[in-house]
Design a protein around this motif. Sequence first.
Motif, short mmCIF file in Angstrom:
data_model
loop_
_atom_site.label_atom_id
_atom_site.label_comp_id
_atom_site.label_asym_id
_atom_site.label_seq_id
_atom_site.Cartn_x
_atom_site.Cartn_y
_atom_site.Cartn_z
N LEU A 1 0.82 -1.22 0.00
CA LEU A 1 0.00 0.00 0.00
C LEU A 1 0.86 1.26 0.00
O LEU A 1 0.47 2.30 -0.54
N LEU A 2 2.04 1.16 0.62
CA LEU A 2 2.91 2.34 0.75
C LEU A 2 3.64 2.68 -0.55
O LEU A 2 3.94 3.85 -0.80
N ILE A 3 3.93 1.66 -1.33
CA ILE A 3 4.89 1.83 -2.43
C ILE A 3 4.46 2.88 -3.47
O ILE A 3 5.28 3.74 -3.83
N PRO A 4 3.22 2.86 -3.96
CA PRO A 4 2.86 3.89 -4.95
C PRO A 4 2.99 5.32 -4.40
O PRO A 4 3.37 6.23 -5.12
N PHE A 5 2.70 5.49 -3.10
CA PHE A 5 2.83 6.82 -2.50
C PHE A 5 4.31 7.24 -2.42
O PHE A 5 4.65 8.39 -2.68
N LEU A 6 5.16 6.28 -2.08
CA LEU A 6 6.60 6.57 -2.08
C LEU A 6 7.06 6.93 -3.48
O LEU A 6 7.90 7.82 -3.67
N ALA A 7 6.50 6.23 -4.49
CA ALA A 7 6.89 6.50 -5.89
C ALA A 7 6.45 7.91 -6.31
O ALA A 7 7.15 8.57 -7.08
N VAL A 8 5.29 8.37 -5.80
CA VAL A 8 4.83 9.74 -6.09
C VAL A 8 5.81 10.75 -5.48
O VAL A 8 6.23 11.70 -6.15
N VAL A 9 6.18 10.51 -4.22
CA VAL A 9 7.12 11.42 -3.54
C VAL A 9 8.46 11.44 -4.30
O VAL A 9 9.06 12.50 -4.52
N ALA A 10 8.90 10.26 -4.72
CA ALA A 10 10.17 10.16 -5.46
C ALA A 10 10.09 10.97 -6.76
O ALA A 10 11.04 11.68 -7.10
N LEU A 11 8.96 10.89 -7.44
CA LEU A 11 8.80 11.64 -8.70
C LEU A 11 8.86 13.15 -8.45
O LEU A 11 9.56 13.89 -9.16
N PHE A 12 8.15 13.62 -7.42
CA PHE A 12 8.18 15.05 -7.09
C PHE A 12 9.61 15.50 -6.74
O PHE A 12 10.06 16.56 -7.16
N ALA A 13 10.28 14.65 -5.96
CA ALA A 13 11.65 14.99 -5.54
C ALA A 13 12.58 15.08 -6.75
O ALA A 13 13.43 15.97 -6.83
N VAL A 14 12.38 14.18 -7.71
CA VAL A 14 13.21 14.18 -8.92
C VAL A 14 12.98 15.47 -9.72
O VAL A 14 13.92 16.11 -10.19
N ALA B 1 11.96 18.32 -8.49
CA ALA B 1 12.54 19.43 -7.71
C ALA B 1 14.05 19.46 -7.89
O ALA B 1 14.64 20.53 -8.09
N LEU B 2 14.67 18.27 -7.84
CA LEU B 2 16.14 18.20 -7.98
C LEU B 2 16.59 18.65 -9.37
O LEU B 2 17.68 19.19 -9.52
N ARG B 3 15.76 18.41 -10.36
CA ARG B 3 16.10 18.81 -11.72
C ARG B 3 16.20 20.35 -11.83
O ARG B 3 17.00 20.88 -12.57
N GLU B 4 15.36 21.01 -11.01
CA GLU B 4 15.33 22.49 -11.07
C GLU B 4 16.38 23.13 -10.18
O GLU B 4 16.95 24.15 -10.52
N VAL B 5 16.60 22.52 -8.98
CA VAL B 5 17.49 23.15 -8.00
C VAL B 5 18.50 22.11 -7.51
O VAL B 5 18.11 21.01 -7.12
N GLU B 6 19.78 22.50 -7.50
CA GLU B 6 20.80 21.60 -6.97
C GLU B 6 20.85 21.76 -5.46
O GLU B 6 21.19 22.84 -4.97
N ASN B 7 20.43 20.74 -4.74
CA ASN B 7 20.36 20.83 -3.29
C ASN B 7 20.82 19.50 -2.68
O ASN B 7 20.10 18.50 -2.76
N PRO B 8 22.04 19.46 -2.10
CA PRO B 8 22.59 18.18 -1.58
C PRO B 8 21.69 17.51 -0.55
O PRO B 8 21.57 16.28 -0.54
N ALA B 9 21.06 18.32 0.32
CA ALA B 9 20.20 17.73 1.37
C ALA B 9 18.98 17.07 0.74
O ALA B 9 18.59 15.95 1.11
N LEU B 10 18.40 17.76 -0.27
CA LEU B 10 17.24 17.18 -0.96
C LEU B 10 17.66 15.93 -1.74
O LEU B 10 16.92 14.94 -1.78
N LYS B 11 18.86 15.98 -2.32
CA LYS B 11 19.35 14.82 -3.07
C LYS B 11 19.51 13.60 -2.15
O LYS B 11 19.12 12.48 -2.52
N SER B 12 20.05 13.83 -0.95
CA SER B 12 20.20 12.72 0.01
C SER B 12 18.83 12.17 0.41
O SER B 12 18.64 10.95 0.47
#
Lengths: 166, 149
Positions: free
Chosen positions: B95-108, B110-121
């Motif tokens: 049940l958790l996995i698709p939600f984690l995949a959504v968060v991962a997509l948003f994070a990706v 965000a990372l594409r737009e801004v270089e942020n080491p903490a966000l990358k970790s």
Amino acid sequence: MDWYTFLIITHIIGTVLGVGGATFAEVHLIRALRDGTMSRDENSIMQATYAILRVGFFLLILSGFGFFVLARLEEHTGLLYSIKLWAKLGIVGIIGVNAVLLQLRWIPLLWGSAIAFTSWYAALILGALGRGEYSFFWIYAVYIAAIIIVYFVLRAIHARYIPHKH
Amino acid sequence: MSQFLATALVLHVVLGLIALGAIHLTFMQVIRKQPPWGIVVAAAWTALLGFLLSWMTGAYYYVVHYGVAVKPRIVSGEFPWAHKIFMEAKEHVFLLIPFLAVVALFAVYALREVENPALKSAASAIIATTLVLGVLVAAAGVIVSGGVR
């Protein structure tokens, strides 16, 4: 063509790409580092080799799970009780984890190379072995011994062909 | 089992594996010094869609067939723990996995737009968690299949 034949062919293609990729990854790495640095062209060859390895790994897993599904649909779940199969699954898992550790640089390159190289050949050999009685302990004992031997062979090759930075 | 249910089961497995391959690729590329963002975004989308579709086809198979025809055979067979432990864990963790995949997509994105080491970790940790949970769920699926005798 029936599904079993299709899965066998896909599984063999995945293994061939993986074993070939793992072999050429070592050959290209040693050739690329012979002058002490890796050029842009050499780096792109390495990336292409790793891409083929990944395709092989994915085909191997996809077709492997295809066998599980086929066994489940045809109610031949006896396949799932094979020690050889679980040993092979474990080794395929090690290939995946090792690739991540290498990318993160959490494992020395030579150990990672030895594990990748040995694991691909181990998966090939386990797949090629016929039906019979196999011990989980002995499969892994031979596998670990092979990794250690391959490590020392690779170390000797690297020492012979790759100049050391001081 | 009907042809439709068999197709649902096959799609559940195949789409789940494609999603796992895609999330593995996402992770391997995100942790690079200069990730190829086009590949990373495509892989993260593939993972999300794969997990969602695998979730839906798996849920259909589970509700219509597994609970009625497979579960009783496992529970009364030699390996009841295949359902009681592994399927119970699998169906809740999944049940958790698709939600984690959504968060991962948003994070990706965000990372594409801004270089942020903490966000990358943090993004790498989320993607790795999705990958590990996905592998465990896939392994549990094999064990559950083996529980039917």
